[in-house]
Design an enzyme around this catalytic site. Structure first.
Site, short mmCIF file in Angstrom:
data_model
loop_
_atom_site.label_atom_id
_atom_site.label_comp_id
_atom_site.label_asym_id
_atom_site.label_seq_id
_atom_site.Cartn_x
_atom_site.Cartn_y
_atom_site.Cartn_z
NE ARG A 46 -43.50 -56.77 60.13
CZ ARG A 46 -44.55 -57.58 59.91
NH1 ARG A 46 -45.77 -57.08 59.83
NH2 ARG A 46 -44.38 -58.88 59.81
CE1 TYR A 98 -34.42 -33.58 55.12
CE2 TYR A 98 -35.54 -35.48 54.20
CZ TYR A 98 -34.47 -34.94 54.87
OH TYR A 98 -33.46 -35.76 55.30
CG ASP A 170 -42.25 -32.66 57.14
OD1 ASP A 170 -42.02 -32.42 58.34
OD2 ASP A 170 -41.43 -33.26 56.41
CE LYS A 195 -33.86 -34.41 60.67
NZ LYS A 195 -34.72 -34.13 59.53
C1 LIG Z 1 -35.09 -34.80 58.36
C2 LIG Z 1 -36.40 -34.48 57.74
C3 LIG Z 1 -37.18 -35.48 57.14
C4 LIG Z 1 -36.71 -36.91 57.02
O1 LIG Z 1 -36.54 -37.54 58.23
P1 LIG Z 1 -35.48 -38.72 58.52
O2 LIG Z 1 -35.68 -39.00 59.96
O3 LIG Z 1 -34.12 -38.20 58.17
O4 LIG Z 1 -35.85 -39.86 57.63
C5 LIG Z 1 -38.39 -35.11 56.63
N1 LIG Z 1 -38.84 -33.83 56.68
C6 LIG Z 1 -38.11 -32.85 57.24
C7 LIG Z 1 -38.66 -31.47 57.26
C8 LIG Z 1 -36.87 -33.14 57.79
O5 LIG Z 1 -36.14 -32.15 58.33
#
Ligand SMILES: *Cc1c(COP(=O)(O)O)cnc(C)c1O
Length: 379
Positions: A46, A98, A170, A195
Protein backbone atom coordinates in the site's frame (compact mmCIF):
# COMPACT_ATOMS: atom_id res chain seq x y z
CA UNK A 1 13.84 13.79 -24.14
CA UNK A 2 10.82 13.76 -26.44
CA UNK A 3 7.58 12.61 -24.80
CA UNK A 4 7.39 9.67 -27.23
CA UNK A 5 10.76 8.46 -25.98
CA UNK A 6 9.86 9.08 -22.34
CA UNK A 7 6.68 7.01 -22.71
CA UNK A 8 8.73 4.03 -23.87
CA UNK A 9 11.78 4.37 -21.63
CA UNK A 10 11.14 6.13 -18.32
CA UNK A 11 10.90 3.88 -15.30
CA UNK A 12 10.91 0.59 -17.13
CA UNK A 13 14.35 -0.97 -16.53
CA UNK A 14 14.06 -2.18 -13.01
CA UNK A 15 15.14 -5.78 -13.17
CA UNK A 16 18.76 -6.36 -12.28
CA UNK A 17 18.26 -10.08 -11.54
CA UNK A 18 17.63 -11.41 -15.05
CA UNK A 19 17.96 -8.25 -17.21
CA UNK A 20 14.31 -8.36 -18.22
CA UNK A 21 13.57 -5.68 -20.82
CA UNK A 22 10.16 -4.94 -19.29
CA UNK A 23 9.28 -4.10 -15.70
CA UNK A 24 8.49 -7.18 -13.59
CA UNK A 25 5.28 -7.36 -11.56
CA UNK A 26 5.98 -7.53 -7.84
CA UNK A 27 2.67 -8.67 -6.38
CA UNK A 28 4.19 -9.18 -2.94
CA UNK A 29 2.07 -7.47 -0.30
CA UNK A 30 5.03 -7.18 2.04
CA UNK A 31 8.84 -7.03 1.83
CA UNK A 32 11.21 -8.50 4.40
CA UNK A 33 13.75 -6.59 6.41
CA UNK A 34 17.36 -7.81 6.50
CA UNK A 35 17.31 -6.57 10.05
CA UNK A 36 15.25 -3.97 11.88
CA UNK A 37 15.67 -0.65 10.14
CA UNK A 38 17.23 -2.19 7.04
CA UNK A 39 15.35 -3.20 3.88
CA UNK A 40 15.58 -2.54 0.14
CA UNK A 41 13.35 0.54 0.17
CA UNK A 42 9.99 -1.22 0.35
CA UNK A 43 8.09 -2.58 3.32
CA UNK A 44 4.38 -2.86 2.39
CA UNK A 45 2.67 -2.53 -0.99
CA UNK A 46 0.00 0.00 0.00
CA UNK A 47 2.85 2.35 0.90
CA UNK A 48 5.23 1.51 -1.91
CA UNK A 49 5.78 -1.09 -4.62
CA UNK A 50 8.50 -1.36 -7.28
CA UNK A 51 6.09 -1.97 -10.18
CA UNK A 52 3.89 0.95 -9.17
CA UNK A 53 6.96 3.13 -8.65
CA UNK A 54 8.01 2.45 -12.23
CA UNK A 55 4.63 3.68 -13.48
CA UNK A 56 4.72 6.71 -11.19
CA UNK A 57 8.16 7.65 -12.46
CA UNK A 58 6.92 7.34 -16.03
CA UNK A 59 3.77 9.43 -15.49
CA UNK A 60 5.65 12.15 -13.60
CA UNK A 61 8.09 12.38 -16.49
CA UNK A 62 5.34 12.54 -19.14
CA UNK A 63 3.61 15.44 -17.37
CA UNK A 64 6.85 17.14 -16.34
CA UNK A 65 6.04 16.85 -12.62
CA UNK A 66 8.15 16.24 -9.53
CA UNK A 67 6.44 12.96 -8.65
CA UNK A 68 3.24 10.97 -9.02
CA UNK A 69 0.90 8.61 -7.23
CA UNK A 70 -0.80 5.82 -9.14
CA UNK A 71 -4.22 5.14 -7.63
CA UNK A 72 -6.84 2.40 -7.82
CA UNK A 73 -9.21 4.52 -9.96
CA UNK A 74 -9.43 8.03 -11.35
CA UNK A 75 -11.97 8.87 -8.65
CA UNK A 76 -9.48 7.55 -6.09
CA UNK A 77 -6.98 10.13 -7.34
CA UNK A 78 -9.57 12.90 -7.29
CA UNK A 79 -10.75 11.94 -3.79
CA UNK A 80 -7.18 12.00 -2.50
CA UNK A 81 -6.58 15.52 -3.83
CA UNK A 82 -9.67 16.78 -1.98
CA UNK A 83 -7.98 15.72 1.26
CA UNK A 84 -5.59 18.62 0.76
CA UNK A 85 -8.66 20.53 2.02
CA UNK A 86 -10.07 20.59 5.53
CA UNK A 87 -13.44 21.35 7.03
CA UNK A 88 -14.32 25.02 6.53
CA UNK A 89 -12.46 25.31 3.22
CA UNK A 90 -14.11 26.17 -0.07
CA UNK A 91 -13.55 24.68 -3.53
CA UNK A 92 -14.33 26.28 -6.89
CA UNK A 93 -14.99 23.87 -9.76
CA UNK A 94 -16.20 24.08 -13.34
CA UNK A 95 -19.91 23.41 -13.86
CA UNK A 96 -19.40 20.87 -16.68
CA UNK A 97 -16.87 18.53 -15.12
CA UNK A 98 -16.87 14.72 -15.16
CA UNK A 99 -20.12 13.38 -13.66
CA UNK A 100 -18.41 11.35 -10.93
CA UNK A 101 -16.32 14.33 -9.85
CA UNK A 102 -19.46 16.47 -9.79
CA UNK A 103 -21.18 13.88 -7.58
CA UNK A 104 -18.23 13.77 -5.15
CA UNK A 105 -18.08 17.56 -4.96
CA UNK A 106 -21.84 18.09 -4.76
CA UNK A 107 -22.94 15.20 -2.55
CA UNK A 108 -19.93 14.15 -0.46
CA UNK A 109 -17.67 17.15 0.23
CA UNK A 110 -20.37 19.38 1.80
CA UNK A 111 -20.98 16.63 4.40
CA UNK A 112 -17.27 16.82 5.24
CA UNK A 113 -17.52 20.57 5.79
CA UNK A 114 -16.11 21.62 2.41
CA UNK A 115 -18.29 24.04 0.44
CA UNK A 116 -18.19 23.86 -3.33
CA UNK A 117 -19.17 26.46 -5.96
CA UNK A 118 -19.67 25.39 -9.56
CA UNK A 119 -18.96 28.10 -12.12
CA UNK A 120 -18.68 28.53 -15.85
CA UNK A 121 -14.89 28.37 -16.05
CA UNK A 122 -14.80 29.94 -19.50
CA UNK A 123 -15.79 33.16 -17.77
CA UNK A 124 -12.74 34.42 -15.82
CA UNK A 125 -14.85 37.08 -14.11
CA UNK A 126 -17.19 34.35 -12.82
CA UNK A 127 -14.20 32.40 -11.46
CA UNK A 128 -12.89 35.52 -9.69
CA UNK A 129 -16.34 36.27 -8.29
CA UNK A 130 -16.69 32.72 -6.93
CA UNK A 131 -13.42 32.86 -4.95
CA UNK A 132 -13.89 33.72 -1.27
CA UNK A 133 -11.32 34.14 1.54
CA UNK A 134 -12.03 30.48 2.37
CA UNK A 135 -11.30 29.15 -1.13
CA UNK A 136 -8.32 26.80 -1.05
CA UNK A 137 -8.64 24.87 -4.29
CA UNK A 138 -9.66 25.52 -7.89
CA UNK A 139 -10.66 22.48 -9.95
CA UNK A 140 -10.24 22.66 -13.72
CA UNK A 141 -11.19 20.23 -16.46
CA UNK A 142 -10.32 21.14 -20.04
CA UNK A 143 -11.56 20.27 -22.57
CA UNK A 144 -14.70 19.61 -20.57
CA UNK A 145 -16.71 16.43 -20.64
CA UNK A 146 -18.82 15.93 -22.75
CA UNK A 147 -19.09 19.33 -24.48
CA UNK A 148 -15.37 19.92 -25.13
CA UNK A 149 -15.42 23.47 -23.77
CA UNK A 150 -11.95 24.95 -23.36
CA UNK A 151 -10.92 26.59 -20.10
CA UNK A 152 -8.10 29.17 -20.06
CA UNK A 153 -5.52 27.27 -18.01
CA UNK A 154 -3.16 30.18 -17.52
CA UNK A 155 -5.98 32.60 -16.69
CA UNK A 156 -7.79 30.42 -14.15
CA UNK A 157 -4.55 29.20 -12.54
CA UNK A 158 -3.47 32.86 -12.14
CA UNK A 159 -6.71 33.54 -10.23
CA UNK A 160 -6.00 30.53 -8.01
CA UNK A 161 -2.42 31.66 -7.34
CA UNK A 162 -3.47 35.24 -6.56
CA UNK A 163 -5.72 33.79 -3.86
CA UNK A 164 -3.24 31.21 -2.49
CA UNK A 165 -5.36 28.33 -3.77
CA UNK A 166 -4.11 25.02 -5.09
CA UNK A 167 -5.01 24.49 -8.72
CA UNK A 168 -5.80 20.99 -9.93
CA UNK A 169 -6.30 20.05 -13.58
CA UNK A 170 -8.03 16.86 -14.70
CA UNK A 171 -6.03 16.11 -17.85
CA UNK A 172 -7.74 12.83 -18.73
CA UNK A 173 -9.19 13.95 -22.07
CA UNK A 174 -5.96 15.26 -23.61
CA UNK A 175 -3.36 13.10 -21.88
CA UNK A 176 0.11 14.61 -21.44
CA UNK A 177 0.68 13.95 -25.13
CA UNK A 178 -1.59 16.85 -26.12
CA UNK A 179 -1.63 19.07 -23.01
CA UNK A 180 0.72 19.70 -20.09
CA UNK A 181 -0.93 21.83 -17.41
CA UNK A 182 2.29 22.33 -15.40
CA UNK A 183 3.45 24.65 -18.19
CA UNK A 184 0.66 26.97 -17.07
CA UNK A 185 1.39 26.76 -13.35
CA UNK A 186 -0.92 23.96 -12.14
CA UNK A 187 -0.08 22.42 -8.75
CA UNK A 188 -1.50 18.98 -9.46
CA UNK A 189 -2.64 17.10 -12.54
CA UNK A 190 -5.00 14.15 -12.19
CA UNK A 191 -5.84 11.40 -14.63
CA UNK A 192 -8.21 8.58 -14.98
CA UNK A 193 -5.57 6.22 -16.38
CA UNK A 194 -8.54 3.98 -17.22
CA UNK A 195 -8.80 6.14 -20.32
CA UNK A 196 -6.00 7.16 -22.72
CA UNK A 197 -2.96 6.43 -20.55
CA UNK A 198 -3.80 2.74 -20.32
CA UNK A 199 -5.74 2.94 -23.55
CA UNK A 200 -7.01 -0.63 -23.87
CA UNK A 201 -10.20 -0.65 -21.76
CA UNK A 202 -8.84 -3.42 -19.58
CA UNK A 203 -8.00 -1.72 -16.30
CA UNK A 204 -9.33 1.00 -13.99
CA UNK A 205 -6.78 3.33 -12.51
CA UNK A 206 -5.88 6.89 -11.71
CA UNK A 207 -2.94 9.13 -11.11
CA UNK A 208 -2.03 12.35 -9.38
CA UNK A 209 1.05 14.11 -10.68
CA UNK A 210 2.58 16.79 -8.46
CA UNK A 211 4.29 20.02 -9.52
CA UNK A 212 6.74 20.17 -6.61
CA UNK A 213 8.51 17.90 -4.14
CA UNK A 214 6.60 19.52 -1.31
CA UNK A 215 3.16 18.82 -2.83
CA UNK A 216 4.33 15.32 -3.84
CA UNK A 217 5.32 14.53 -0.26
CA UNK A 218 1.90 15.52 1.07
CA UNK A 219 0.03 13.81 -1.78
CA UNK A 220 1.90 10.53 -1.45
CA UNK A 221 1.33 10.62 2.29
CA UNK A 222 -2.41 11.09 1.71
CA UNK A 223 -2.67 8.32 -0.89
CA UNK A 224 -1.06 5.89 1.57
CA UNK A 225 -3.12 7.13 4.53
CA UNK A 226 -6.38 6.87 2.55
CA UNK A 227 -5.42 3.50 1.08
CA UNK A 228 -6.20 4.35 -2.56
CA UNK A 229 -2.95 3.25 -4.21
CA UNK A 230 -3.02 1.03 -7.28
CA UNK A 231 -2.46 -2.72 -7.28
CA UNK A 232 0.85 -3.88 -8.79
CA UNK A 233 -0.94 -5.86 -11.53
CA UNK A 234 -2.99 -2.87 -12.60
CA UNK A 235 0.02 -0.55 -12.42
CA UNK A 236 1.88 -2.98 -14.69
CA UNK A 237 -0.98 -2.93 -17.21
CA UNK A 238 -1.04 0.87 -17.28
CA UNK A 239 2.73 0.98 -17.74
CA UNK A 240 2.36 -1.46 -20.62
CA UNK A 241 -0.34 0.71 -22.19
CA UNK A 242 1.42 4.01 -21.73
CA UNK A 243 4.32 2.99 -23.95
CA UNK A 244 2.12 3.32 -27.03
CA UNK A 245 0.47 6.58 -25.91
CA UNK A 246 1.95 8.67 -28.71
CA UNK A 247 0.95 6.42 -31.60
CA UNK A 248 -2.50 5.84 -30.16
CA UNK A 249 -3.19 9.55 -29.58
CA UNK A 250 -2.18 10.36 -33.15
CA UNK A 251 -4.48 7.64 -34.48
CA UNK A 252 -7.42 8.67 -32.24
CA UNK A 253 -7.02 12.26 -33.35
CA UNK A 254 -6.79 11.58 -37.08
CA UNK A 255 -9.97 9.48 -36.91
CA UNK A 256 -11.81 11.97 -34.70
CA UNK A 257 -11.02 14.81 -37.11
CA UNK A 258 -12.34 12.79 -40.06
CA UNK A 259 -15.53 11.77 -38.22
CA UNK A 260 -16.12 15.30 -36.89
CA UNK A 261 -15.85 16.70 -40.40
CA UNK A 262 -18.31 14.10 -41.67
CA UNK A 263 -20.85 14.81 -38.91
CA UNK A 264 -20.48 18.58 -39.19
CA UNK A 265 -23.19 19.75 -41.55
CA UNK A 266 -24.92 16.35 -41.76
CA UNK A 267 -28.64 17.09 -42.12
CA UNK A 268 -29.52 14.87 -39.14
CA UNK A 269 -26.90 16.37 -36.83
CA UNK A 270 -27.64 19.73 -35.22
CA UNK A 271 -24.22 20.54 -33.86
CA UNK A 272 -20.76 18.99 -33.46
CA UNK A 273 -18.39 19.69 -30.59
CA UNK A 274 -14.77 18.97 -31.51
CA UNK A 275 -11.74 21.20 -30.89
CA UNK A 276 -10.35 20.36 -34.34
CA UNK A 277 -13.27 22.01 -36.16
CA UNK A 278 -12.70 25.66 -37.14
CA UNK A 279 -16.20 26.38 -35.78
CA UNK A 280 -15.11 25.49 -32.24
CA UNK A 281 -15.24 28.75 -30.22
CA UNK A 282 -12.02 28.07 -28.27
CA UNK A 283 -9.54 28.55 -31.14
CA UNK A 284 -7.07 30.88 -29.42
CA UNK A 285 -6.84 28.81 -26.26
CA UNK A 286 -6.60 25.60 -28.27
CA UNK A 287 -3.54 27.02 -30.08
CA UNK A 288 -2.02 28.29 -26.86
CA UNK A 289 -2.42 25.33 -24.52
CA UNK A 290 -3.03 22.18 -26.58
CA UNK A 291 -0.76 20.48 -29.10
CA UNK A 292 -3.63 18.45 -30.54
CA UNK A 293 -7.40 18.02 -30.47
CA UNK A 294 -7.74 14.54 -29.02
CA UNK A 295 -10.09 11.68 -29.80
CA UNK A 296 -13.30 12.77 -28.06
CA UNK A 297 -16.21 14.45 -29.78
CA UNK A 298 -19.86 15.07 -29.05
CA UNK A 299 -22.79 16.04 -31.20
CA UNK A 300 -26.48 16.87 -31.04
CA UNK A 301 -28.53 14.25 -32.83
CA UNK A 302 -31.69 15.59 -34.46
CA UNK A 303 -34.12 13.12 -32.89
CA UNK A 304 -37.01 14.56 -34.91
CA UNK A 305 -35.30 12.93 -37.92
CA UNK A 306 -33.51 9.91 -36.44
CA UNK A 307 -34.87 7.70 -33.68
CA UNK A 308 -32.27 7.61 -30.92
CA UNK A 309 -32.54 3.92 -30.08
CA UNK A 310 -32.52 2.90 -33.74
CA UNK A 311 -29.45 5.06 -34.27
CA UNK A 312 -27.51 3.29 -31.51
CA UNK A 313 -28.74 -0.13 -32.63
CA UNK A 314 -27.81 0.50 -36.28
CA UNK A 315 -24.38 1.95 -35.60
CA UNK A 316 -21.78 -0.66 -36.43
CA UNK A 317 -18.46 -0.94 -34.49
CA UNK A 318 -19.43 1.55 -31.74
CA UNK A 319 -20.30 -0.17 -28.47
CA UNK A 320 -22.97 1.62 -26.48
CA UNK A 321 -20.84 2.03 -23.37
CA UNK A 322 -19.55 4.57 -20.90
CA UNK A 323 -15.84 5.24 -20.57
CA UNK A 324 -13.49 6.46 -23.27
CA UNK A 325 -9.91 6.51 -24.42
CA UNK A 326 -9.59 2.87 -25.45
CA UNK A 327 -8.53 1.63 -28.86
CA UNK A 328 -12.13 0.62 -29.70
CA UNK A 329 -14.78 3.21 -30.51
CA UNK A 330 -17.48 3.79 -27.90
CA UNK A 331 -20.64 5.87 -27.96
CA UNK A 332 -22.98 6.93 -25.20
CA UNK A 333 -25.76 9.23 -24.06
CA UNK A 334 -24.47 11.56 -21.30
CA UNK A 335 -27.95 12.59 -20.09
CA UNK A 336 -28.99 8.99 -19.30
CA UNK A 337 -25.56 7.42 -18.83
CA UNK A 338 -22.21 9.01 -17.89
CA UNK A 339 -23.61 12.27 -16.52
CA UNK A 340 -26.97 11.16 -15.10
CA UNK A 341 -25.63 11.56 -11.55
CA UNK A 342 -25.55 15.33 -12.17
CA UNK A 343 -29.35 15.46 -12.00
CA UNK A 344 -31.55 17.46 -14.35
CA UNK A 345 -30.58 20.85 -12.92
CA UNK A 346 -26.84 20.20 -13.22
CA UNK A 347 -27.22 18.74 -16.70
CA UNK A 348 -29.19 21.71 -17.99
CA UNK A 349 -26.80 24.21 -16.41
CA UNK A 350 -23.85 22.59 -18.13
CA UNK A 351 -25.58 22.64 -21.54
CA UNK A 352 -26.07 18.87 -21.96
CA UNK A 353 -29.37 17.97 -23.64
CA UNK A 354 -31.18 14.68 -24.15
CA UNK A 355 -29.95 14.81 -27.75
CA UNK A 356 -26.26 15.08 -26.81
CA UNK A 357 -24.26 12.04 -27.88
CA UNK A 358 -20.66 11.53 -26.78
CA UNK A 359 -18.21 9.54 -28.87
CA UNK A 360 -14.82 8.12 -27.98
CA UNK A 361 -13.18 7.54 -31.34
CA UNK A 362 -11.02 4.44 -31.51
CA UNK A 363 -8.12 3.56 -33.77
CA UNK A 364 -10.09 1.59 -36.39
CA UNK A 365 -10.01 2.75 -40.04
CA UNK A 366 -11.65 6.18 -40.37
CA UNK A 367 -13.49 5.09 -43.52
CA UNK A 368 -15.20 2.26 -41.63
CA UNK A 369 -16.27 4.58 -38.81
CA UNK A 370 -17.65 7.14 -41.26
CA UNK A 371 -19.51 4.46 -43.20
CA UNK A 372 -21.06 3.29 -39.92
CA UNK A 373 -22.31 6.80 -39.11
CA UNK A 374 -23.51 7.32 -42.65
CA UNK A 375 -25.72 4.24 -42.37
CA UNK A 376 -27.00 4.78 -38.83
CA UNK A 377 -27.83 8.46 -39.40
CA UNK A 378 -30.18 7.61 -42.26
CA UNK A 379 -32.69 6.88 -39.50
C1 LIG B 1 -13.38 8.53 -16.19
C2 LIG B 1 -13.02 9.88 -15.69
C3 LIG B 1 -12.77 10.11 -14.33
C4 LIG B 1 -12.93 9.02 -13.28
O1 LIG B 1 -12.05 7.97 -13.44
P1 LIG B 1 -12.35 6.45 -13.00
O2 LIG B 1 -11.13 5.74 -13.42
O3 LIG B 1 -13.60 6.02 -13.71
O4 LIG B 1 -12.56 6.47 -11.52
C5 LIG B 1 -12.40 11.37 -13.96
N1 LIG B 1 -12.28 12.38 -14.85
C6 LIG B 1 -12.52 12.19 -16.16
C7 LIG B 1 -12.37 13.35 -17.09
C8 LIG B 1 -12.89 10.95 -16.63
O5 LIG B 1 -13.15 10.78 -17.93
Amino acid sequence: MDIRTKAVHTGVYKDKSYNSVTTPIYPSSTFYFDKIGQNKGYDYTRSGNPTRDALEENLADLEGGAGASATCTGMGAITATTFFLKSGDHLVAGDDIYGGTYRLFKQVLPGMGVDVSFVNMRDLAAVKAAVTPKTRMVWIETPSNPLLNIVDLEGVIAVAKANSCLSVVDNTFMSPYFQQPFQFGADMVVHSTTKYLNGHSDVVGGAIVYASEEIAERGKWLVNALGVSQSPYDAWLVLRGVKTLAVRMEAHQANAQAVAEFLDGHPHVKKVYYPGLPSHPGQELIKKQMTGFGGMLSFELDTSKVDRDNFFANLEYFCLAESLGGIESLIEHPWLMSHSSMGEEGLKKSGITDETIRVSIGIEAAADLIAAFDKALKG
